[in-house]
Design an enzyme around this catalytic site. Structure first.
Site, PDB file in Angstrom:
ATOM      1  N   GLY B 167       0.894  -0.585   0.415  1.00 20.82           N
ATOM      2  CA  GLY B 167       0.065  -0.141   0.067  1.00 20.82           C
ATOM      3  C   GLY B 167       1.107   1.490   0.011  1.00 20.82           C
ATOM      4  N   GLN B 356     -16.055  21.421  30.062  1.00 22.05           N
ATOM      5  CA  GLN B 356     -15.386  22.593  29.334  1.00 22.05           C
ATOM      6  C   GLN B 356     -14.141  22.178  28.643  1.00 22.05           C
ATOM      7  OE1 GLN B 356     -15.619  26.241  32.201  1.00 22.05           O
ATOM      8  NE2 GLN B 356     -17.848  25.412  32.378  1.00 22.05           N
ATOM      9  N   ARG B 358     -13.092  19.545  27.820  1.00 18.66           N
ATOM     10  CA  ARG B 358     -13.476  18.507  27.122  1.00 18.66           C
ATOM     11  C   ARG B 358     -13.541  19.250  25.832  1.00 18.66           C
ATOM     12  NH1 ARG B 358     -16.489  14.091  30.726  1.00 18.66           N
ATOM     13  NH2 ARG B 358     -16.229  12.669  28.607  1.00 18.66           N
ATOM     14  N   GLU B 453      -5.883   7.543   1.007  1.00 24.59           N
ATOM     15  CA  GLU B 453      -4.535   9.306   0.956  1.00 24.59           C
ATOM     16  C   GLU B 453      -3.221   8.910   2.046  1.00 24.59           C
ATOM     17  OE1 GLU B 453      -5.303  10.638  -2.019  1.00 24.59           O
ATOM     18  OE2 GLU B 453      -6.783   9.298  -2.335  1.00 24.59           O
TER      19      GLU B 453
HETATM   20  C1  LIG Z   1     -11.514   2.919   2.435  1.00 21.61           C
HETATM   21  C2  LIG Z   1     -10.165   2.362   2.620  1.00 21.61           C
HETATM   22  C3  LIG Z   1     -10.973   2.817   1.123  1.00 21.61           C
HETATM   23  C4  LIG Z   1      -9.343   2.849   0.129  1.00 21.61           C
HETATM   24  N1  LIG Z   1      -9.143   3.134  -1.553  1.00 21.61           N
HETATM   25  C5  LIG Z   1      -8.713   2.993  -2.265  1.00 21.61           C
HETATM   26  C6  LIG Z   1      -8.427   3.124  -3.420  1.00 21.61           C
HETATM   27  O1  LIG Z   1      -9.149   3.513  -4.037  1.00 21.61           O
HETATM   28  N2  LIG Z   1      -7.148   2.279  -4.327  1.00 21.61           N
HETATM   29  C7  LIG Z   1      -6.015   2.582  -3.756  1.00 21.61           C
HETATM   30  O2  LIG Z   1      -5.132   1.716  -4.611  1.00 21.61           O
HETATM   31  N3  LIG Z   1      -6.694   1.858  -2.517  1.00 21.61           N
HETATM   32  C8  LIG Z   1      -7.171   2.539  -1.275  1.00 21.61           C
HETATM   33  N4  LIG Z   1      -6.968   1.952  -0.493  1.00 21.61           N
HETATM   34  C9  LIG Z   1      -5.561   1.829   0.819  1.00 21.61           C
HETATM   35  C10 LIG Z   1      -4.930   2.366   1.249  1.00 21.61           C
HETATM   36  O3  LIG Z   1      -4.612   3.725   0.120  1.00 21.61           O
HETATM   37  C11 LIG Z   1      -3.968   2.310   2.078  1.00 21.61           C
HETATM   38  O4  LIG Z   1      -4.533   1.090   2.486  1.00 21.61           O
HETATM   39  C12 LIG Z   1      -3.746   2.608   2.394  1.00 21.61           C
HETATM   40  O5  LIG Z   1      -2.539   4.088   1.228  1.00 21.61           O
HETATM   41  C13 LIG Z   1      -2.194   2.666   3.788  1.00 21.61           C
HETATM   42  O6  LIG Z   1      -1.323   2.173   2.660  1.00 21.61           O
HETATM   43  P1  LIG Z   1      -1.098   0.004   3.920  1.00 21.61           P
HETATM   44  O7  LIG Z   1      -2.886  -0.494   4.169  1.00 21.61           O
HETATM   45  O8  LIG Z   1      -0.260   0.197   2.952  1.00 21.61           O
HETATM   46  O9  LIG Z   1      -0.513   0.586   5.632  1.00 21.61           O
HETATM   47  P2  LIG Z   1       0.482   0.241   5.802  1.00 21.61           P
HETATM   48  O10 LIG Z   1       2.390   0.707   4.767  1.00 21.61           O
HETATM   49  O11 LIG Z   1       1.367  -1.476   5.522  1.00 21.61           O
HETATM   50  O12 LIG Z   1       1.029   0.446   6.980  1.00 21.61           O
HETATM   51  C14 LIG Z   1       1.196  -0.524   8.543  1.00 21.61           C
HETATM   52  C15 LIG Z   1       1.313  -0.231   8.810  1.00 21.61           C
HETATM   53  O13 LIG Z   1       3.000   0.536   9.134  1.00 21.61           O
HETATM   54  C16 LIG Z   1       4.142   1.817   9.249  1.00 21.61           C
HETATM   55  N5  LIG Z   1       4.513   2.031   8.273  1.00 21.61           N
HETATM   56  C17 LIG Z   1       4.719   1.946   6.830  1.00 21.61           C
HETATM   57  N6  LIG Z   1       5.845   2.101   6.319  1.00 21.61           N
HETATM   58  C18 LIG Z   1       6.511   3.278   7.615  1.00 21.61           C
HETATM   59  C19 LIG Z   1       8.124   4.229   7.808  1.00 21.61           C
HETATM   60  N7  LIG Z   1       8.245   3.712   5.876  1.00 21.61           N
HETATM   61  N8  LIG Z   1       8.032   4.350   8.386  1.00 21.61           N
HETATM   62  C20 LIG Z   1       6.911   4.176  10.019  1.00 21.61           C
HETATM   63  N9  LIG Z   1       6.246   3.360   9.687  1.00 21.61           N
HETATM   64  C21 LIG Z   1       5.815   2.733   8.900  1.00 21.61           C
HETATM   65  C22 LIG Z   1       2.750   2.594   9.057  1.00 21.61           C
HETATM   66  O14 LIG Z   1       3.159   3.787   9.664  1.00 21.61           O
HETATM   67  C23 LIG Z   1       1.147   1.299   9.763  1.00 21.61           C
HETATM   68  O15 LIG Z   1       1.425   2.121  11.412  1.00 21.61           O
HETATM   69  C24 LIG Z   1      -8.280   2.366   0.712  1.00 21.61           C
HETATM   70  C25 LIG Z   1      -8.080   1.937   2.357  1.00 21.61           C
HETATM   71  C26 LIG Z   1      -9.617   2.150   2.438  1.00 21.61           C
HETATM   72  C27 LIG Z   1      -9.451   1.599   4.777  1.00 21.61           C
HETATM   73  C1  LIG Z   2     -24.684  -0.149  26.771  1.00 17.57           C
HETATM   74  C2  LIG Z   2     -24.615   0.217  28.353  1.00 17.57           C
HETATM   75  C3  LIG Z   2     -25.435  -0.411  29.369  1.00 17.57           C
HETATM   76  C4  LIG Z   2     -26.303  -0.250  30.320  1.00 17.57           C
HETATM   77  N1  LIG Z   2     -26.637  -0.610  31.434  1.00 17.57           N
HETATM   78  C5  LIG Z   2     -27.286  -0.227  32.589  1.00 17.57           C
HETATM   79  C6  LIG Z   2     -28.402  -1.182  33.336  1.00 17.57           C
HETATM   80  O1  LIG Z   2     -27.776  -2.328  33.179  1.00 17.57           O
HETATM   81  N2  LIG Z   2     -28.720  -0.696  33.900  1.00 17.57           N
HETATM   82  C7  LIG Z   2     -28.775   0.753  34.544  1.00 17.57           C
HETATM   83  O2  LIG Z   2     -29.547   1.129  35.687  1.00 17.57           O
HETATM   84  N3  LIG Z   2     -27.977   1.518  33.434  1.00 17.57           N
HETATM   85  C8  LIG Z   2     -27.011   0.935  32.964  1.00 17.57           C
HETATM   86  N4  LIG Z   2     -26.729   1.717  31.528  1.00 17.57           N
HETATM   87  C9  LIG Z   2     -26.718   3.282  32.223  1.00 17.57           C
HETATM   88  C10 LIG Z   2     -25.267   4.005  32.381  1.00 17.57           C
HETATM   89  O3  LIG Z   2     -24.670   3.762  34.260  1.00 17.57           O
HETATM   90  C11 LIG Z   2     -25.470   4.785  32.257  1.00 17.57           C
HETATM   91  O4  LIG Z   2     -25.097   5.942  31.015  1.00 17.57           O
HETATM   92  C12 LIG Z   2     -23.936   5.551  33.202  1.00 17.57           C
HETATM   93  O5  LIG Z   2     -23.730   5.755  34.726  1.00 17.57           O
HETATM   94  C13 LIG Z   2     -23.685   7.321  33.190  1.00 17.57           C
HETATM   95  O6  LIG Z   2     -24.270   7.790  33.011  1.00 17.57           O
HETATM   96  P1  LIG Z   2     -25.243   9.046  32.091  1.00 17.57           P
HETATM   97  O7  LIG Z   2     -25.642   8.206  31.167  1.00 17.57           O
HETATM   98  O8  LIG Z   2     -26.570   9.969  32.905  1.00 17.57           O
HETATM   99  O9  LIG Z   2     -23.800  10.395  32.066  1.00 17.57           O
HETATM  100  P2  LIG Z   2     -24.094  11.508  32.199  1.00 17.57           P
HETATM  101  O10 LIG Z   2     -24.036  12.320  33.531  1.00 17.57           O
HETATM  102  O11 LIG Z   2     -25.450  12.180  31.859  1.00 17.57           O
HETATM  103  O12 LIG Z   2     -22.461  12.512  31.708  1.00 17.57           O
HETATM  104  C14 LIG Z   2     -22.666  13.039  30.430  1.00 17.57           C
HETATM  105  C15 LIG Z   2     -21.657  13.656  30.459  1.00 17.57           C
HETATM  106  O13 LIG Z   2     -21.935  15.014  31.799  1.00 17.57           O
HETATM  107  C16 LIG Z   2     -20.252  14.404  32.625  1.00 17.57           C
HETATM  108  N5  LIG Z   2     -20.660  14.603  33.682  1.00 17.57           N
HETATM  109  C17 LIG Z   2     -21.722  14.953  34.913  1.00 17.57           C
HETATM  110  N6  LIG Z   2     -21.315  14.887  35.965  1.00 17.57           N
HETATM  111  C18 LIG Z   2     -20.899  15.533  36.365  1.00 17.57           C
HETATM  112  C19 LIG Z   2     -19.463  16.109  36.625  1.00 17.57           C
HETATM  113  N7  LIG Z   2     -20.316  16.490  38.777  1.00 17.57           N
HETATM  114  N8  LIG Z   2     -18.690  16.739  36.823  1.00 17.57           N
HETATM  115  C20 LIG Z   2     -17.982  16.584  35.897  1.00 17.57           C
HETATM  116  N9  LIG Z   2     -18.830  15.907  34.867  1.00 17.57           N
HETATM  117  C21 LIG Z   2     -20.125  15.628  35.028  1.00 17.57           C
HETATM  118  C22 LIG Z   2     -19.728  13.712  32.289  1.00 17.57           C
HETATM  119  O14 LIG Z   2     -18.078  13.055  32.558  1.00 17.57           O
HETATM  120  C23 LIG Z   2     -20.410  13.124  31.013  1.00 17.57           C
HETATM  121  O15 LIG Z   2     -19.297  13.863  30.024  1.00 17.57           O
HETATM  122  C24 LIG Z   2     -25.840   1.483  30.212  1.00 17.57           C
HETATM  123  C25 LIG Z   2     -25.032   2.419  30.210  1.00 17.57           C
HETATM  124  C26 LIG Z   2     -25.039   1.263  27.964  1.00 17.57           C
HETATM  125  C27 LIG Z   2     -23.733   2.635  27.702  1.00 17.57           C
END
Ligand SMILES: Cc1cc2nc3c(=O)[nH]c(=O)nc-3n(C[C@H](O)[C@H](O)[C@H](O)COP(=O)(O)OP(=O)(O)OC[C@H]3O[C@@H](n4cnc5c(N)ncnc54)[C@H](O)[C@@H]3O)c2cc1C
Ligand SMILES: Cc1cc2nc3c(=O)[nH]c(=O)nc-3n(C[C@H](O)[C@H](O)[C@H](O)COP(=O)(O)OP(=O)(O)OC[C@H]3O[C@@H](n4cnc5c(N)ncnc54)[C@H](O)[C@@H]3O)c2cc1C
Lengths: 715, 715
Positions: B167, B356, B358, B453
């Site tokens: 790639g 804020q 964040r 890209e």
């Molecule tokens: C949704 C999607 C659409 C795409 N569309 C197209 C398309 O239309 N046509 C097309 O031709 N291609 C397409 N691609 C491919 C895309 O261009 C390649 O995946 C991309 O360029 C990254 O190359 P790679 O996959 O070989 O990554 P790699 O080079 O294999 O990277 C793997 C890891 O190695 C690291 N690495 C690689 N070389 C170095 C280096 N010299 N130094 C340090 N680290 C390195 C990278 O940072 C990475 O962590 C698409 C890919 C996606 C995901």
């Molecule tokens: C996949 C999934 C499974 C769940 N399963 C259960 C379940 O089985 N039973 C159940 O009862 N609930 C369940 N929940 C609910 C879950 O427990 C709550 O979503 C979780 O506790 C977070 O509370 P919230 O959604 O009210 O977040 P909020 O409190 O509304 O948070 C919103 C934002 O406000 C910020 N915030 C809130 N208070 C403060 C503070 N005092 N200071 C600074 N920042 C604050 C938070 O950091 C966050 O960025 C589930 C949720 C998920 C996503």
């Protein structure tokens, strides 16, 4: 976790076979240690065998068969999860006694099944383990039949706290449970849309009994605060919701789509008086509220501790996800070649410094956190065993400390896993974006961990509150700082620690720990002072706390955890004897984790005077040909990080081999243990649904005449 | 982008209506500026109107109708994307002349459609815009009929570079195109599995013509390197692949599942001689390779520039995603209340300092990057217009500079968006995890941007190579450093800049820019010196470069971009006159972005001596009651970041209102402009597929007898 006599690899050969020969041979041959010994060091014989049992059970049962390229819609994911859950319950892979005698089998089971499917294990834990613990924590008036039903899949549990408008702030939940003395029952109601119960896992389609949190009202109209009730909601045979309830499934989520989160509203829904689930409060049959207030605060500490289990398990979920993600990315990086010193010769991307630096610190973190989990889990077992025969303040202290450790631990570990998964995805380049790579599902499922069982940012406040309280009591009342498990003990020497300065190169774990302890003390004291300052300024402790979060209390909770994790790792290294070739690597991992984590706080180390950067005269450039490289204590840290990555790179594959789940569990076309990345990816391409077919709609849409001729001018 | 006379809000009222009244009223009323004026400042009248046209076209066409809770399988996503693509082509929302005369309409179109669906716009851009540019960059031997076919949806293009094993390193691609003089054609072959063409977008199901990159062989067996060929692959009516090709669809991906990425192998597939698409090389009919080598390097610079368009658009994709994510999270945070100073009184979570901190820095980044994109796009247009009448080295320089800027810009912007989306998801707590919130799709679709890209880490090397080359030429040959667009000009004063020291509080953008320039110079010089050191040590420039990536070259490219983005923002502030109430806020945003970005590099500022932290005697604690708070230059930066967040919080909603796409495009139950979060979430719950139904499999699975009675003992 580990008994050194456990390290007998030969006796384990039946359950850990050698890897298949292939493109990873070279990378594997470079390892300086035997990965099977490391596996035993990590998990111990019992756990290795038990996980093997779980995994081979899944492997031999067609209902647990998967392919990396399969795609299911939500209905099918729900169906599969439900069918698998039933099978899991049927298998009873360990008896209750087994779990009691060997509690490590509990996380082993959770991890083994979780790495297969998070929806499945979360559904299992919510409907089964948590629910049974809830039942057992109840006042015991009820008979055991519900627990038996749950254990035999004749009933399924759920916990319902969260409402549409309230999650974190449970105190303000609005669902009401009003005692009706004429009918001797509680009447549940949802007073407004915002009070709709939401998110409860398993509630959406399948739960038969739900622990519902509601405000308890007595007939005199007074509210006695939040209480939990055991509420039957569906007929266990037909799954038909009972009248008076509206229950729905919440639909599509970012991930965990095998899990049926649900919502529910109550309309005058009556439940028997005995449904009230509180050991210490009750309502008399004529409607008077009674409560044993006296040991309320002690019980609160214990409840906090018990409720920590969810967070402790989420730490385990996070480690498991880091392990899975790294297993994929490190193996892939050892085989994937791109570019090289000369045309035609390409090197594995793991040879690039940047790739090492992006991956290897996460390996280090995975080892340190794995140990942290194991150690905290032991503390939890210790606490849990004594919690129900509470006869002093010790259990309360234990509970509060476990609450503090699990809160910051859950936050840092879930974020660590979030970032590790993402970095691993990117490290696999384009192929990492294939569904068959496995990262999409890992990331989407993991994402919930940062939020449920307590939002991470809210949880960090739990830990900082805990720490500030100790310091306040020391400064204001002269109380020494100490705790049952000792996590805060060093804070008692805060002034001595604050008088230390960086001793030079931080080239071993104890030195890094010293720097970390300085950091914790520094942030603790400055947070306290800042809080005081803000309280004076704002006149309100709520506002003052809010204004002291960022860079103070929030950072405090994070560094406290990082230091504690490193400390427990260091204790492991000193307390357990492991073969030299293992301990060398573990020390490198510990040091790398420590330095790499410390790197995020370098500025504070300068600000606090722990590090010194000498003022230079404007004319005096730090850059001269003879001294080309960045200088300062932080520079050494960075150089050491790179050196350690480099030292560890030849062990990277062996380090992930030591904890990688088997291929059928990892289920990734990029991460299979045979290293045949191209064959495996190609298999995913060839076999995906509709790979070669021509969709029936294609020709029809393409050749349909444009219907827009008259439209354009009107726009 | 902006002409100050454009700021006539009244004339725009038809296309930007007021927001519906509701829970956001209060937050909106606190803004210090008129969001409609800000909208005009951001986009200008033409673009605002044009986007409105695109969006209302989509709104009025049922094929573009969506709901936040809808869920489709891959086949349906592909079908919808294809049908929508056809409609988009039919609509011809702007003519070719319009785009030529008002080039800003191109990104406006891309953004407007992209925020609706990334699969759709990527499919459109690949199959249409990129493809047509490829055709036009061709040597012109071919007639125009293919371009016309594309423009009328009678053909669909694709670009196929990537192979299974290659790639990033395109040089080593292995697909062969061997000239056969007897048939006067090129014969395409896939010599081995690893050479399978993969990832090509649109190839999977629908492309009819593909630009294929392959190694050109002449009949004498010699290889002339990589060339591109225009290859017809499917019958444009029936979409049947031609014989000699195996073409498949790659299946499920992490995201972008409306886009049909494909794979392809060639088996003696013949294409006419004229398919070779290279302006400068050809093969004679008897098989001799000819090439105009003389301006090869100039053309290379130009090609680099032209190929930048993909990356420039990905910067736009990223900004669009940041905008969408923030629109959801900021509006939600202004309405969601949780906790408060007293029982019963709760405050919007946006009032929490941590919330804020964040969110608001990402708002700042979104404004600064928006300006960066606009400004780089102008440079690109400038370059593109002159590129095809190249008559000097200027175009080559322009191309190389745009390549450098778009490489680091793409990397930093895609990472910024990745992190912003994640933070926004977490900021919405549990409800943020609903599919209907919109973050899952945003994140999964965006994820590809860090990779395609050009992998971000590989791209950063492009920029650092570019910078090192200048410095090397200056030091080793005395050449002054300057470039066409001026992005490197300040590096010519490197020694002067390196002699500066932090002037005190960095409380305005110019001071932050000075610090940034110091950073860039410092990292440039130390990278160069480190490279030299490593080259001496390793004796190989490939290894030396590899060993100088982390903390040096990689950081260099990042800070170079951050500084450049800030500089362009500062230039905008000084060059355009906007109303005071707007410019005050923009200055705050610029400063916040600058300080918050600089925060990641604080340690380097200490290491380099730019900041000073005085050595303290061990007994001299920095903490005393009178001086409670962290000290040092970096402390001021943090305090200022918090202050700026606090100053901006009352404008946060207006700042996202200024760029939020309309509700039907944003398509989020949490982020709708009416702020009715609970009603909207509830609508998603009620209306999702199967919300209230009982799945047919439930009863059957639950009540099936266990089949495991005899099994357990055998495990
Ligand atoms: C949704 C999607 C659409 C795409 N569309 C197209 C398309 O239309 N046509 C097309 O031709 N291609 C397409 N691609 C491919 C895309 O261009 C390649 O995946 C991309 O360029 C990254 O190359 P790679 O996959 O070989 O990554 P790699 O080079 O294999 O990277 C793997 C890891 O190695 C690291 N690495 C690689 N070389 C170095 C280096 N010299 N130094 C340090 N680290 C390195 C990278 O940072 C990475 O962590 C698409 C890919 C996606 C995901
Ligand atoms: C996949 C999934 C499974 C769940 N399963 C259960 C379940 O089985 N039973 C159940 O009862 N609930 C369940 N929940 C609910 C879950 O427990 C709550 O979503 C979780 O506790 C977070 O509370 P919230 O959604 O009210 O977040 P909020 O409190 O509304 O948070 C919103 C934002 O406000 C910020 N915030 C809130 N208070 C403060 C503070 N005092 N200071 C600074 N920042 C604050 C938070 O950091 C966050 O960025 C589930 C949720 C998920 C996503």
């Amino acid at each position: 976790m580990l008994s050194p006599t456990d390290l007998d690899v030969d006796s384990l050969l039946d359950c850990i076979p050698d890897w298949p020969k292939g493109p990873l041979d070279n990378a594997r041959s470079k390892a300086s240690f035997d990965w099977k010994v490391m596996k035993l060091v990590l998990d111990g014989d019992t756990v290795v065998r038990f996980k093997h049992k779980v995994w081979s059970t899944l492997a031999s049962d067609p209902i647990f068969k998967r392919t990396p390229w399969e795609e299911y819609d939500r209905n099918e994911e729900r169906r599969l999860t439900f069918a698998r859950l039933k099978k899991l319950v049927d298998y009873k892979l360990a008896s209750e006694e087994e779990y009691l005698n060997e509690p490590h089998k509990i996380p082993a089971f959770v991890q083994a099944v979780g790495q297969f499917s998070w929806s499945l294990i979360v559904k299992r834990v919510l409907s089964y383990e948590y629910f049974i613990v809830s039942c057992k924590m109840d006042n015991g008036d009820r008979d055991n039949s519900l627990v038996n039903d749950i254990m035999n899949f004749n009933a399924l549990g759920a916990i319902s706290i969260t409402e549409l408008a309230h999650g974190s702030n449970t105190k303000e939940l609005q669902t009401t449970a009003t005692y009706d003395p004429t009918k001797q029952c509680f009447v549940l109601n949802t007073p407004r849309l915002e009070a709709t119960k939401v998110w409860s896992g398993v509630l959406g389609q399948s739960a038969t009994h739900v622990v519902v949190f509601a405000q308890l009202y007595t007939p005199d109209g007074s509210c006695h605060g939040l209480h939990s009730f055991m509420v039957p909601i569906r007929d266990p045979k037909t799954f038909q919701p009972y009248p008076g309830l509206i229950i729905g499934d919440m639909g599509g989520k970012v991930g965990l789509n095998g899990l049926d989160n649900g919502f529910m509203t109550f309309k005058n829904y009556c439940i028997p008086k005995a449904s009230l689930m509180n050991r210490n409060s009750d309502v008399t049959s004529d409607g008077k509220y009674t409560s044993k207030v006296k040991d309320e605060s002690k019980r609160f500490g214990i409840t906090l501790g018990v409720l920590s289990s969810g967070r402790i398990f989420i730490i385990l979920f996070s480690i498991s996800n880091i392990q899975s993600a790294l297993s994929i990315a490190v193996r892939y990086s050892a085989v994937r070649r791109q570019f090289g010193p000369t045309n035609g010769e390409e090197i594995p991307v793991l040879e690039y410094q940047s790739q090492q630096w992006r991956l290897i610190p996460y390996i280090a973190a995975s080892y340190v956190f794995h140990n942290f989990f194991g150690s905290l889990f032991l503390d939890y077992v210790d606490f849990f065993v004594t919690a129900f025969n509470a006869n002093g303040d010790t259990q309360m202290d234990m509970g509060a400390e476990i609450h503090s450790l699990s809160s910051c631990g859950k936050a840092v570990a879930t974020w660590m896993a979030r970032d590790a998964i993402q970095e691993c995805r990117e490290c696999c380049g384009g192929h990492g974006y294939l569904k068959a790579a496995g990262f999409g599902e890992l990331r989407n499922d993991h994402d919930a961990n940062t939020t449920y069982e307590g939002d991470n940012n809210v949880l960090l406040q739990q830990t900082s509150n805990y720490l500030i309280k100790f310091y306040k009591e020391k400064v204001e009342e002269g109380k020494p700082i100490s705790s049952y498990f000792g996590s805060v003990n060093y804070l008692d020497s805060i002034e001595t620690i604050l008088s230390t300065r960086c001793p030079g190169n931080l080239d071993d774990i104890p030195k890094v720990l010293e720097a970390y302890r300085f950091l914790v003390c520094y942030l603790l004291k400055s947070s306290y002072l800042k809080l005081q300052e803000q309280t004076v300024k704002m006149g309100d402790s709520f506002d003052a706390k809010n204004a002291t979060q960022v860079y103070y209390l929030r950072s405090l909770a994070i560094v406290f955890f990082e230091a504690e994790a490193l400390d427990r790792f260091q204790r492991f290294l000193t307390e357990f004897s492991v073969p030299d070739e293992i301990s060398i690597v573990l020390k490198q991992l510990g040091l790398l984790y420590g330095l790499w984590s410390l790197e995020k706080h370098l500025a504070v180390l300068y600000e606090s005077g722990y590090f010194t950067s000498l003022p230079l005269k404007p004319t005096q450039s730090t850059l001269s040909s003879s001294k080309p490289i960045l200088t300062g204590p932080s520079t050494n840290i960075k150089e050491m990080i790179l050196q350690l990555c480099n030292q560890l790179k030849d062990n990277a594959v062996a380090l992930v081999d030591s904890y990688a789940p088997p291929d059928h569990i990892l289920n990734s076309s990029l991460g299979a243990s045979d290293g045949q990345i191209y064959q495996n990816i190609f298999a995913a391409l060839e076999n995906n649904k509709g790979a070669f077919g021509k969709p029936e709609w294609l020709e029809q849409i393409a050749n349909s005449p444009s219907t827009l001729s008259g439209l354009k001018s009107k726009l």
